[in-house]
Design an enzyme around this catalytic site. Structure first.
Site, PDB file in Angstrom:
ATOM      1  N   ASP A   8     -24.814 -11.723  24.024  1.00 13.31           N
ATOM      2  CA  ASP A   8     -25.320 -11.769  22.652  1.00 13.31           C
ATOM      3  C   ASP A   8     -24.142 -12.110  21.742  1.00 13.31           C
ATOM      4  O   ASP A   8     -23.073 -12.504  22.205  1.00 13.31           O
ATOM      5  CB  ASP A   8     -26.045 -10.461  22.274  1.00 13.31           C
ATOM      6  CG  ASP A   8     -25.112  -9.269  22.111  1.00 13.31           C
ATOM      7  OD1 ASP A   8     -23.879  -9.431  22.304  1.00 13.31           O
ATOM      8  OD2 ASP A   8     -25.611  -8.178  21.779  1.00 13.31           O
ATOM      9  N   HIS A   9     -24.326 -11.933  20.443  1.00 17.11           N
ATOM     10  CA  HIS A   9     -23.282 -12.309  19.482  1.00 17.11           C
ATOM     11  C   HIS A   9     -21.990 -11.517  19.681  1.00 17.11           C
ATOM     12  O   HIS A   9     -20.913 -12.018  19.364  1.00 17.11           O
ATOM     13  CB  HIS A   9     -23.804 -12.111  18.049  1.00 17.11           C
ATOM     14  CG  HIS A   9     -24.434 -10.771  17.818  1.00 17.11           C
ATOM     15  ND1 HIS A   9     -25.703 -10.465  18.290  1.00 17.11           N
ATOM     16  CD2 HIS A   9     -23.981  -9.651  17.217  1.00 17.11           C
ATOM     17  CE1 HIS A   9     -25.998  -9.215  17.965  1.00 17.11           C
ATOM     18  NE2 HIS A   9     -24.964  -8.702  17.318  1.00 17.11           N
ATOM     19  N   CYS A  65     -22.499  -7.745  26.198  1.00 16.32           N
ATOM     20  CA  CYS A  65     -22.927  -7.418  24.837  1.00 16.32           C
ATOM     21  C   CYS A  65     -21.924  -6.402  24.318  1.00 16.32           C
ATOM     22  O   CYS A  65     -20.892  -6.166  24.964  1.00 16.32           O
ATOM     23  CB  CYS A  65     -24.376  -6.939  24.767  1.00 16.32           C
ATOM     24  SG  CYS A  65     -24.749  -5.374  25.562  1.00 16.32           S
ATOM     25  N   GLY A  66     -22.184  -5.807  23.172  1.00 21.12           N
ATOM     26  CA  GLY A  66     -21.182  -4.928  22.583  1.00 21.12           C
ATOM     27  C   GLY A  66     -20.816  -3.766  23.477  1.00 21.12           C
ATOM     28  O   GLY A  66     -19.650  -3.570  23.838  1.00 21.12           O
ATOM     29  N   THR A  67     -21.789  -2.960  23.841  1.00 18.50           N
ATOM     30  CA  THR A  67     -21.537  -1.810  24.720  1.00 18.50           C
ATOM     31  C   THR A  67     -21.835  -2.099  26.185  1.00 18.50           C
ATOM     32  O   THR A  67     -21.469  -1.317  27.061  1.00 18.50           O
ATOM     33  CB  THR A  67     -22.444  -0.626  24.330  1.00 18.50           C
ATOM     34  OG1 THR A  67     -23.814  -1.025  24.533  1.00 18.50           O
ATOM     35  CG2 THR A  67     -22.238  -0.201  22.884  1.00 18.50           C
ATOM     36  N   GLY A  68     -22.571  -3.156  26.435  1.00 21.46           N
ATOM     37  CA  GLY A  68     -23.047  -3.457  27.788  1.00 21.46           C
ATOM     38  C   GLY A  68     -24.373  -2.794  28.104  1.00 21.46           C
ATOM     39  O   GLY A  68     -25.072  -3.193  29.040  1.00 21.46           O
ATOM     40  N   GLY A  70     -27.352  -2.534  26.381  1.00 21.87           N
ATOM     41  CA  GLY A  70     -28.586  -3.294  26.160  1.00 21.87           C
ATOM     42  C   GLY A  70     -28.814  -4.299  27.273  1.00 21.87           C
ATOM     43  O   GLY A  70     -29.947  -4.444  27.785  1.00 21.87           O
ATOM     44  N   MET A  71     -27.755  -4.991  27.653  1.00 22.76           N
ATOM     45  CA  MET A  71     -27.871  -5.959  28.750  1.00 22.76           C
ATOM     46  C   MET A  71     -28.245  -5.250  30.050  1.00 22.76           C
ATOM     47  O   MET A  71     -29.150  -5.686  30.777  1.00 22.76           O
ATOM     48  CB  MET A  71     -26.552  -6.716  28.938  1.00 22.76           C
ATOM     49  CG  MET A  71     -26.264  -7.753  27.876  1.00 22.76           C
ATOM     50  SD  MET A  71     -27.398  -9.164  28.009  1.00 22.76           S
ATOM     51  CE  MET A  71     -26.759 -10.203  26.696  1.00 22.76           C
ATOM     52  N   HIS A  98     -19.662  -0.495  46.407  1.00 23.96           N
ATOM     53  CA  HIS A  98     -20.646   0.571  46.624  1.00 23.96           C
ATOM     54  C   HIS A  98     -22.055   0.201  46.166  1.00 23.96           C
ATOM     55  O   HIS A  98     -23.032   0.632  46.776  1.00 23.96           O
ATOM     56  CB  HIS A  98     -20.217   1.854  45.886  1.00 23.96           C
ATOM     57  CG  HIS A  98     -19.030   2.519  46.521  1.00 23.96           C
ATOM     58  ND1 HIS A  98     -18.564   3.747  46.115  1.00 23.96           N
ATOM     59  CD2 HIS A  98     -18.204   2.114  47.526  1.00 23.96           C
ATOM     60  CE1 HIS A  98     -17.500   4.082  46.846  1.00 23.96           C
ATOM     61  NE2 HIS A  98     -17.262   3.107  47.707  1.00 23.96           N
ATOM     62  N   ARG A 132     -23.536   3.265  54.510  1.00 19.68           N
ATOM     63  CA  ARG A 132     -24.268   4.282  53.728  1.00 19.68           C
ATOM     64  C   ARG A 132     -24.640   3.750  52.338  1.00 19.68           C
ATOM     65  O   ARG A 132     -25.635   4.190  51.753  1.00 19.68           O
ATOM     66  CB  ARG A 132     -23.435   5.558  53.603  1.00 19.68           C
ATOM     67  CG  ARG A 132     -22.175   5.433  52.761  1.00 19.68           C
ATOM     68  CD  ARG A 132     -21.328   6.700  52.808  1.00 19.68           C
ATOM     69  NE  ARG A 132     -20.220   6.689  51.864  1.00 19.68           N
ATOM     70  CZ  ARG A 132     -19.073   6.041  52.065  1.00 19.68           C
ATOM     71  NH1 ARG A 132     -18.878   5.332  53.162  1.00 19.68           N
ATOM     72  NH2 ARG A 132     -18.102   6.085  51.162  1.00 19.68           N
ATOM     73  N   HIS A 133     -23.868   2.785  51.843  1.00 18.48           N
ATOM     74  CA  HIS A 133     -24.173   2.241  50.516  1.00 18.48           C
ATOM     75  C   HIS A 133     -25.420   1.362  50.567  1.00 18.48           C
ATOM     76  O   HIS A 133     -26.187   1.314  49.609  1.00 18.48           O
ATOM     77  CB  HIS A 133     -22.963   1.477  49.974  1.00 18.48           C
ATOM     78  CG  HIS A 133     -21.763   2.354  49.828  1.00 18.48           C
ATOM     79  ND1 HIS A 133     -21.731   3.403  48.930  1.00 18.48           N
ATOM     80  CD2 HIS A 133     -20.577   2.383  50.498  1.00 18.48           C
ATOM     81  CE1 HIS A 133     -20.563   4.030  49.034  1.00 18.48           C
ATOM     82  NE2 HIS A 133     -19.853   3.440  49.984  1.00 18.48           N
TER      83      HIS A 133
HETATM   84  C1  RB5 Z   1     -25.134  -5.622  18.811  1.00 14.01           C
HETATM   85  O1  RB5 Z   1     -24.761  -5.156  17.557  1.00 14.01           O
HETATM   86  C2  RB5 Z   1     -25.136  -4.503  19.827  1.00 14.01           C
HETATM   87  O2  RB5 Z   1     -26.144  -3.597  19.556  1.00 14.01           O
HETATM   88  C3  RB5 Z   1     -25.283  -5.080  21.210  1.00 14.01           C
HETATM   89  O3  RB5 Z   1     -24.275  -6.001  21.446  1.00 14.01           O
HETATM   90  C4  RB5 Z   1     -25.200  -4.082  22.348  1.00 14.01           C
HETATM   91  O4  RB5 Z   1     -24.105  -3.236  22.195  1.00 14.01           O
HETATM   92  C5  RB5 Z   1     -26.426  -3.357  22.654  1.00 14.01           C
HETATM   93  O5  RB5 Z   1     -26.539  -2.617  23.637  1.00 14.01           O
END
Ligand code: RB5
Length: 142
Positions: A8-9, A65-68, A70-71, A98, A132-133
């Protein structure tokens, strides 16, 4: 290897750097976008990458993505996807050894570019341990 990548952005800059590294190392990269920092919805890109991996159009995927989160949440709705979030090289190794993640997810706003590139390298070069994995992975699908 043919590697799909999506973002994403929040992941645009790292996406271009990772794709460049992969291409220099001889991989084919399929870019599922987005290519600008205009705000978008991560799920639109995650679903496109997940479908490509499930259909065998690409061998593996990388998502940013920002935190990973959402993806990862979106990707893991797909039965054929094991998407794993990694924020250190050691987790990048373990998510392959694993968990045999077929999509690597990176939290672009919380790791350095250097770390992101290192995680990608480690994840790609690490073999799955099996044993096992494999048994544990077999219990994941609903
Ligand atoms: C975008 O602002 C942010 O919400 C997205 O990149 C991500 O972190 C969502 O999980």
């Amino acid at each position: 290897m043919k590697i799909g990548i999506c973002n994403d952005h929040a992941g645009v800059e790292y996406k271009f750097k990772i794709a460049g590294m992969l291409r220099r190392e001889g991989h084919e990269v399929v870019d599922f976008g987005t290519d600008t920092e205009v705000s978008v919805d991560y799920a639109d890109y995650a679903h496109a990458l997940a479908s490509a991996v499930e259909q065998g159009a690409v061998d593996k995927g990388i998502a940013l993505c920002g935190t990973g989160n959402g993806m990862a949440m979106t990707l893991n709705k797909h039965q054929g996807i094991r998407a794993g979030l990694a924020w250190s090289s050691e987790i990048g190794r373990l998510v392959k050894a694993h968990n045999n993640a077929n999509v690597l997810v990176l939290p672009a706003r919380f790791i350095s570019l250097r770390m992101a590139l290192s995680i990608v390298r480690v994840w790609l070069s690490t073999p799955f341990d099996g044993g096992r994995h494999q048994r544990r992975i077999d219990k994941i699908p609903l």
